[in-house]
Scaffold this motif. Structure first.
Motif, PDB file in Angstrom:
ATOM      1  N   MET A   1     -14.106  88.540 125.490  1.00  0.00           N
ATOM      2  CA  MET A   1     -15.412  89.082 125.860  1.00  0.00           C
ATOM      3  C   MET A   1     -16.483  88.522 124.922  1.00  0.00           C
ATOM      4  O   MET A   1     -16.273  88.450 123.711  1.00  0.00           O
ATOM      5  N   ILE A   2     -17.612  88.175 125.509  1.00  0.00           N
ATOM      6  CA  ILE A   2     -18.759  87.730 124.729  1.00  0.00           C
ATOM      7  C   ILE A   2     -19.902  88.708 124.953  1.00  0.00           C
ATOM      8  O   ILE A   2     -20.241  89.026 126.102  1.00  0.00           O
ATOM      9  N   ILE A   3     -20.488  89.213 123.878  1.00  0.00           N
ATOM     10  CA  ILE A   3     -21.626  90.118 123.962  1.00  0.00           C
ATOM     11  C   ILE A   3     -22.847  89.401 123.402  1.00  0.00           C
ATOM     12  O   ILE A   3     -22.858  88.982 122.243  1.00  0.00           O
ATOM     13  N   TYR A   4     -23.875  89.254 124.226  1.00  0.00           N
ATOM     14  CA  TYR A   4     -25.092  88.563 123.831  1.00  0.00           C
ATOM     15  C   TYR A   4     -26.109  89.559 123.263  1.00  0.00           C
ATOM     16  O   TYR A   4     -26.003  90.767 123.498  1.00  0.00           O
ATOM     17  N   PRO A   5     -27.106  89.089 122.509  1.00  0.00           N
ATOM     18  CA  PRO A   5     -28.096  89.996 121.914  1.00  0.00           C
ATOM     19  C   PRO A   5     -28.848  90.785 122.985  1.00  0.00           C
ATOM     20  O   PRO A   5     -29.136  90.264 124.069  1.00  0.00           O
ATOM     21  N   PRO A   6     -29.193  92.036 122.691  1.00  0.00           N
ATOM     22  CA  PRO A   6     -29.931  92.857 123.661  1.00  0.00           C
ATOM     23  C   PRO A   6     -31.375  92.397 123.794  1.00  0.00           C
ATOM     24  O   PRO A   6     -31.936  91.779 122.886  1.00  0.00           O
ATOM     25  N   LYS A   7     -31.979  92.742 124.927  1.00  0.00           N
ATOM     26  CA  LYS A   7     -33.398  92.453 125.137  1.00  0.00           C
ATOM     27  C   LYS A   7     -34.011  93.603 125.927  1.00  0.00           C
ATOM     28  O   LYS A   7     -33.307  94.373 126.607  1.00  0.00           O
ATOM     29  N   ILE A   8     -35.335  93.717 125.859  1.00  0.00           N
ATOM     30  CA  ILE A   8     -36.034  94.809 126.536  1.00  0.00           C
ATOM     31  C   ILE A   8     -36.734  94.294 127.784  1.00  0.00           C
ATOM     32  O   ILE A   8     -37.424  93.278 127.755  1.00  0.00           O
ATOM     33  N   VAL A  10     -39.407  95.723 130.663  1.00  0.00           N
ATOM     34  CA  VAL A  10     -40.336  96.809 130.988  1.00  0.00           C
ATOM     35  C   VAL A  10     -40.442  96.919 132.501  1.00  0.00           C
ATOM     36  O   VAL A  10     -40.678  95.930 133.196  1.00  0.00           O
ATOM     37  N   ASN A  11     -40.238  98.160 132.988  1.00  0.00           N
ATOM     38  CA  ASN A  11     -40.219  98.402 134.434  1.00  0.00           C
ATOM     39  C   ASN A  11     -41.069  99.626 134.754  1.00  0.00           C
ATOM     40  O   ASN A  11     -40.624 100.761 134.635  1.00  0.00           O
ATOM     41  N   VAL A  12     -42.330  99.410 135.134  1.00  0.00           N
ATOM     42  CA  VAL A  12     -43.304 100.464 135.449  1.00  0.00           C
ATOM     43  C   VAL A  12     -43.419 101.426 134.260  1.00  0.00           C
ATOM     44  O   VAL A  12     -43.894 101.050 133.209  1.00  0.00           O
ATOM     45  N   ASN A  13     -42.923 102.668 134.402  1.00  0.00           N
ATOM     46  CA  ASN A  13     -43.029 103.644 133.319  1.00  0.00           C
ATOM     47  C   ASN A  13     -41.738 103.784 132.522  1.00  0.00           C
ATOM     48  O   ASN A  13     -41.555 104.738 131.780  1.00  0.00           O
ATOM     49  N   LYS A  14     -40.841 102.827 132.701  1.00  0.00           N
ATOM     50  CA  LYS A  14     -39.563 102.842 131.987  1.00  0.00           C
ATOM     51  C   LYS A  14     -39.393 101.534 131.217  1.00  0.00           C
ATOM     52  O   LYS A  14     -39.976 100.504 131.569  1.00  0.00           O
ATOM     53  N   CYS A  15     -38.574 101.593 130.164  1.00  0.00           N
ATOM     54  CA  CYS A  15     -38.144 100.358 129.515  1.00  0.00           C
ATOM     55  C   CYS A  15     -36.613 100.348 129.513  1.00  0.00           C
ATOM     56  O   CYS A  15     -35.974 101.400 129.370  1.00  0.00           O
ATOM     57  N   VAL A  16     -36.064  99.166 129.707  1.00  0.00           N
ATOM     58  CA  VAL A  16     -34.611  99.036 129.838  1.00  0.00           C
ATOM     59  C   VAL A  16     -34.100  98.095 128.756  1.00  0.00           C
ATOM     60  O   VAL A  16     -34.584  96.969 128.624  1.00  0.00           O
ATOM     61  N   LEU A  17     -33.128  98.595 127.978  1.00  0.00           N
ATOM     62  CA  LEU A  17     -32.464  97.767 126.981  1.00  0.00           C
ATOM     63  C   LEU A  17     -31.247  97.132 127.657  1.00  0.00           C
ATOM     64  O   LEU A  17     -30.301  97.823 128.013  1.00  0.00           O
ATOM     65  N   GLU A  18     -31.295  95.826 127.868  1.00  0.00           N
ATOM     66  CA  GLU A  18     -30.239  95.126 128.589  1.00  0.00           C
ATOM     67  C   GLU A  18     -29.401  94.259 127.657  1.00  0.00           C
ATOM     68  O   GLU A  18     -29.936  93.575 126.787  1.00  0.00           O
ATOM     69  N   THR A  19     -28.087  94.294 127.860  1.00  0.00           N
ATOM     70  CA  THR A  19     -27.179  93.420 127.129  1.00  0.00           C
ATOM     71  C   THR A  19     -26.299  92.676 128.131  1.00  0.00           C
ATOM     72  O   THR A  19     -25.532  93.295 128.880  1.00  0.00           O
ATOM     73  N   VAL A  20     -26.434  91.372 128.157  1.00  0.00           N
ATOM     74  CA  VAL A  20     -25.574  90.545 129.003  1.00  0.00           C
ATOM     75  C   VAL A  20     -24.232  90.349 128.286  1.00  0.00           C
ATOM     76  O   VAL A  20     -24.200  90.120 127.074  1.00  0.00           O
ATOM     77  N   PHE A  21     -23.132  90.467 129.027  1.00  0.00           N
ATOM     78  CA  PHE A  21     -21.815  90.223 128.434  1.00  0.00           C
ATOM     79  C   PHE A  21     -20.933  89.501 129.444  1.00  0.00           C
ATOM     80  O   PHE A  21     -21.178  89.542 130.659  1.00  0.00           O
ATOM     81  N   ARG A  26     -16.437  86.389 134.170  1.00  0.00           N
ATOM     82  CA  ARG A  26     -17.636  86.743 134.929  1.00  0.00           C
ATOM     83  C   ARG A  26     -18.684  87.346 133.996  1.00  0.00           C
ATOM     84  O   ARG A  26     -18.367  87.820 132.902  1.00  0.00           O
ATOM     85  N   GLN A  27     -19.925  87.333 134.434  1.00  0.00           N
ATOM     86  CA  GLN A  27     -21.028  87.860 133.637  1.00  0.00           C
ATOM     87  C   GLN A  27     -21.521  89.175 134.247  1.00  0.00           C
ATOM     88  O   GLN A  27     -21.575  89.322 135.465  1.00  0.00           O
ATOM     89  N   ASP A  28     -21.861  90.108 133.378  1.00  0.00           N
ATOM     90  CA  ASP A  28     -22.356  91.411 133.830  1.00  0.00           C
ATOM     91  C   ASP A  28     -23.430  91.870 132.858  1.00  0.00           C
ATOM     92  O   ASP A  28     -23.663  91.235 131.811  1.00  0.00           O
ATOM     93  N   VAL A  29     -24.077  92.995 133.179  1.00  0.00           N
ATOM     94  CA  VAL A  29     -25.156  93.523 132.338  1.00  0.00           C
ATOM     95  C   VAL A  29     -24.906  95.001 132.055  1.00  0.00           C
ATOM     96  O   VAL A  29     -24.677  95.799 132.978  1.00  0.00           O
ATOM     97  N   LEU A  30     -24.948  95.353 130.793  1.00  0.00           N
ATOM     98  CA  LEU A  30     -24.921  96.751 130.357  1.00  0.00           C
ATOM     99  C   LEU A  30     -26.363  97.146 130.053  1.00  0.00           C
ATOM    100  O   LEU A  30     -27.059  96.433 129.331  1.00  0.00           O
TER     101      LEU A  30
END
Length: 385
Positions: A1-8, A10-21, A26-30
């Motif tokens: 498994m490879i875990i890449y650095p998180p990134k933010i 911004v989605n309207v009134n929300k912010c999402v902390l995304e981590t691609v792994f 296969r590639q997925d997003v947490l």
């Protein structure tokens, strides 16, 4: 498994902390979703949250974890030295793996240094709040959290969303009444890991908290059992939370298994003297179509009502329980409790309390005994035929 650095994101009134792994080719997003106001308080510098959230998935897939970037030095030590082997002991199908971070960090992120706890409005949750009112400074609860990370159901189903909306509305009302900020955190961690929420809830929920190390330095995670109950179990992390959650700490945040000094009945007694619980107590997850907050007939509802009745406090909870429904199902619950009293510490304690108060009736014994003997007789007849 490879875990890449998180990134933010911004989605309207929300912010999402995304981590691609990447896992199994296969590639997925947490992801973890927050109100926009917490954008500057999310940890981008380290992948601590993703490591905790995805750890068991990597062990299930028998994949070492390669982290592109930094993780907490303390977290790396405790997970590598103790937690991986403990999880493997609890379930040998989860393989022993190795973590390879690009760098280790001893950085302390705290900007505000506050204490927080989850607010489900259940017995354990209210007991945590009630027993921390006297504390000040770093140990005073100044923030509540509310998670949508699998406890209401997975894959965004209509029932799960309905349970979540009901719960968050109640939590917001209680938090507003106490003038304490509520941080709502949503995540797809259960969906991407694909392992039952109850089995790993401590890892799922505390991975959410690890995204907020800049604001939370102390977090109370309400325990299910008293200190003297411990079992390294694959069924439910509650069985060994008292050890497990301390292995998820970093240089910035400490986790405490709160109210673990009390049994469930003792906690119920504490809560029964906490007046806000009369209006907000919610021990049920099956009350979507109920007239009251609680369905009043599931195992959790019945156990709580039986306990409150023994304490002489049940009548205080007319706003949250339907007593007519309770009366219909009470005897069957106690009958089941008699035969499952040794299932866990909580069952045995309540059975002994009922017995000491002479509240166990003959018909409650017979409710389960008669069907048992009828089934045995039926099986014998079938065998003779």
């Amino acid at each position: 498994m490879i875990i890449y650095p998180p990134k933010i994101i911004v989605n309207v009134n929300k912010c999402v902390l995304e981590t691609v792994f990447e896992t199994q080719g296969r590639q997925d997003v947490l992801w973890y979703k927050f109100p926009l106001e917490y954008k500057e308080l999310l940890v981008l510098e380290q992948s601590d949250a993703a490591l905790v959230g995805l750890l068991v998935l990597a062990m299930k897939n028998n994949e070492d974890i390669h982290i592109k970037g930094a993780i907490s030095s303390k977290l790396y030590y405790t997970i590598s030295s103790y937690l991986i082997r403990a999880i493997h002991i609890s379930n040998p199908t989860y393989h022993l793996i190795t973590i390879y971070p690009e760098s280790l960090s001893e950085k302390v992120f705290n900007i505000r240094k506050i204490a927080a706890t989850g607010i489900s409005c259940g017995i354990d949750s209210f007991a945590t709040i009630a027993t921390h009112e006297e504390f000040e400074d770093a140990y005073q609860i100044k923030y509540f959290t509310y998670f949508n990370a699998g406890s209401h159901g997975v894959f965004g189903g209509a029932i799960a969303n309905k349970i979540y909306e009901k719960g968050i509305a109640k939590a917001k009302a209680y938090a507003a009444l106490n003038n304490i900020p509520l941080i709502s955190i949503e995540s797809n961690v259960v969906d991407v890991v694909g392992i039952n929420f109850q089995k790993l809830h401590s890892l799922y929920h505390l991975s959410c908290v690890l995204t907020l190390q800049k604001i939370i330095s102390v977090y109370y995670y309400s325990s299910a059992f008293r200190l003297d109950y411990y079992k390294l179990s694959d069924n439910d992390t509650s069985d060994w939370d008292i050890v497990l959650i301390r292995l998820l700490e970093t240089e910035s945040v400490n986790f405490y298994s709160s109210v673990s000094q009390f049994t469930r009945f003792e906690r119920t007694a504490l809560v029964s003297n906490y007046k806000p619980s009369y209006e907000f107590l919610d021990v049920c997850t099956a009350a979507q179509n109920s007239k009251k907050i609680n369905c009043s007939k599931c195992e959790k509802c019945l156990r709580t009502q039986v306990s409150l009745e023994l304490l002489g406090k049940l009548n205080e909870y007319g706003a949250v329980f339907d007593f007519e429904v309770y009366k219909i199902h009470k005897d069957q619950f106690i009958s089941k409790l008699i035969f499952e009293k040794n299932k866990n510490q909580i069952n045995l304690e309540l059975y002994l309390k009922l017995k000491a108060a002479n509240q166990i009736k003959l018909k409650q014994y017979l409710l389960n005994v008669l069907p048992f003997f009828c089934k045995r007789i039926y099986n014998l007849k079938k065998w003779f035929r």
